[in-house]
Design an enzyme around this catalytic site. Structure first.
Site, short mmCIF file in Angstrom:
data_model
loop_
_atom_site.label_atom_id
_atom_site.label_comp_id
_atom_site.label_asym_id
_atom_site.label_seq_id
_atom_site.Cartn_x
_atom_site.Cartn_y
_atom_site.Cartn_z
N ASP A 30 20.67 -2.38 -23.23
CA ASP A 30 19.17 -2.59 -23.09
C ASP A 30 18.68 -1.19 -22.42
O ASP A 30 19.42 -1.17 -21.24
CB ASP A 30 18.80 -3.72 -22.69
N ILE A 31 17.50 -0.57 -22.61
CA ILE A 31 17.18 0.40 -22.04
C ILE A 31 16.64 0.21 -20.49
O ILE A 31 16.24 1.08 -19.51
CB ILE A 31 15.98 1.15 -22.84
N ASN A 87 14.31 -14.26 -27.32
CA ASN A 87 12.78 -14.63 -27.19
C ASN A 87 11.90 -14.69 -28.60
O ASN A 87 12.34 -13.72 -29.51
CB ASN A 87 12.09 -13.59 -26.41
N GLY A 93 7.72 -14.09 -24.42
CA GLY A 93 8.12 -12.68 -23.97
C GLY A 93 8.65 -11.66 -24.81
O GLY A 93 9.26 -10.55 -24.56
N GLN A 94 8.58 -12.15 -26.11
CA GLN A 94 9.04 -11.02 -27.21
C GLN A 94 8.01 -9.81 -27.44
O GLN A 94 6.86 -10.10 -27.49
CB GLN A 94 9.21 -11.67 -28.60
N HIS A 100 16.42 -10.03 -32.02
CA HIS A 100 17.76 -9.90 -31.14
C HIS A 100 18.14 -10.68 -29.97
O HIS A 100 17.22 -11.43 -29.94
CB HIS A 100 17.18 -8.51 -30.52
N HIS A 102 19.76 -11.19 -26.69
CA HIS A 102 20.08 -10.60 -25.32
C HIS A 102 21.47 -11.14 -24.82
O HIS A 102 21.49 -12.23 -24.82
CB HIS A 102 19.01 -10.94 -24.32
P1 AMP Z 1 11.96 -9.05 -26.05
O1 AMP Z 1 11.13 -8.75 -24.72
O2 AMP Z 1 12.82 -9.99 -26.06
O3 AMP Z 1 11.24 -8.39 -27.38
O4 AMP Z 1 13.24 -7.65 -25.80
C1 AMP Z 1 12.88 -6.25 -26.14
C2 AMP Z 1 14.09 -5.65 -25.39
O5 AMP Z 1 14.11 -4.32 -25.92
C3 AMP Z 1 13.65 -5.37 -24.14
O6 AMP Z 1 14.53 -5.85 -23.10
C4 AMP Z 1 13.61 -3.42 -23.61
O7 AMP Z 1 14.02 -3.34 -22.59
C5 AMP Z 1 14.35 -3.38 -25.04
N1 AMP Z 1 14.11 -2.18 -25.47
C6 AMP Z 1 12.93 -1.50 -26.00
N2 AMP Z 1 13.25 -0.33 -26.39
C7 AMP Z 1 14.59 0.08 -26.57
C8 AMP Z 1 15.45 1.11 -26.82
N3 AMP Z 1 14.80 2.13 -27.44
N4 AMP Z 1 16.69 0.85 -26.44
C9 AMP Z 1 17.15 0.02 -25.82
N5 AMP Z 1 16.45 -1.32 -25.40
C10 AMP Z 1 15.23 -1.17 -25.72
#
Ligand code: AMP
Length: 114
Positions: A30-31, A87, A93-94, A100, A102
């Site tokens: 995760d970024i 999520n 919080g999605q 995906h 986590h």
């Molecule tokens: P959610 O809030 O459950 O939809 O999670 C989305 C996740 O994607 C968050 O934890 C972000 O930090 C992660 N995210 C968004 N863009 C990227 C990216 N380019 N590379 C890696 N993680 C990302």
């Protein structure tokens, strides 16, 4: 053609720190990590979230959990414990509309989540 940033990662149009890749899914860091280890496991198939999965997607979602188990072991989390979070929807919080899982670990995680 998928429209989310995760589809671009799957197509390798934008970079990601991949830790696993197979014919059904990929896993990458995760970024914006919320724990020392924070990895996302995502299906290659475009599924918006659990609410919108088809019954026929059940084996694919099972595969995501199997990969989460193996990645957690590879990352040294199996003994100490880890958390898997999915999520579903804005109120949960999605923010990225591509299903995906986590994988969070490497620190104590409180309960209940926020
Ligand atoms: P959610 O809030 O459950 O939809 O999670 C989305 C996740 O994607 C968050 O934890 C972000 O930090 C992660 N995210 C968004 N863009 C990227 C990216 N380019 N590379 C890696 N993680 C990302």
């Amino acid at each position: 053609m998928g429209s989310t940033i995760f589809s671009k990662i799957i197509r390798k149009e934008i970079p990601a720190d991949l830790v696993h890749e197979d014919d059904q899914c990929i896993a990458f860091r995760d970024i914006n990590p919320q724990a020392p280890t924070h990895i996302l496991i995502i299906p290659r198939k475009e599924i918006r979230n659990v609410a919108e999965m088809e019954d026929e997607d059940a084996p694919l979602l099972g595969h995501l959990l199997r990969v989460a188990r193996d990645v957690a072991k590879d990352q040294g989390l199996a003994d100490g414990g880890y958390r898997l979070v999915v999520n579903n929807g804005a109120a949960a919080g999605q923010t990225v509309w591509h299903l995906h899982v986590h994988l969070l670990g490497g620190r104590a995680l409180s309960w209940p989540p926020g």
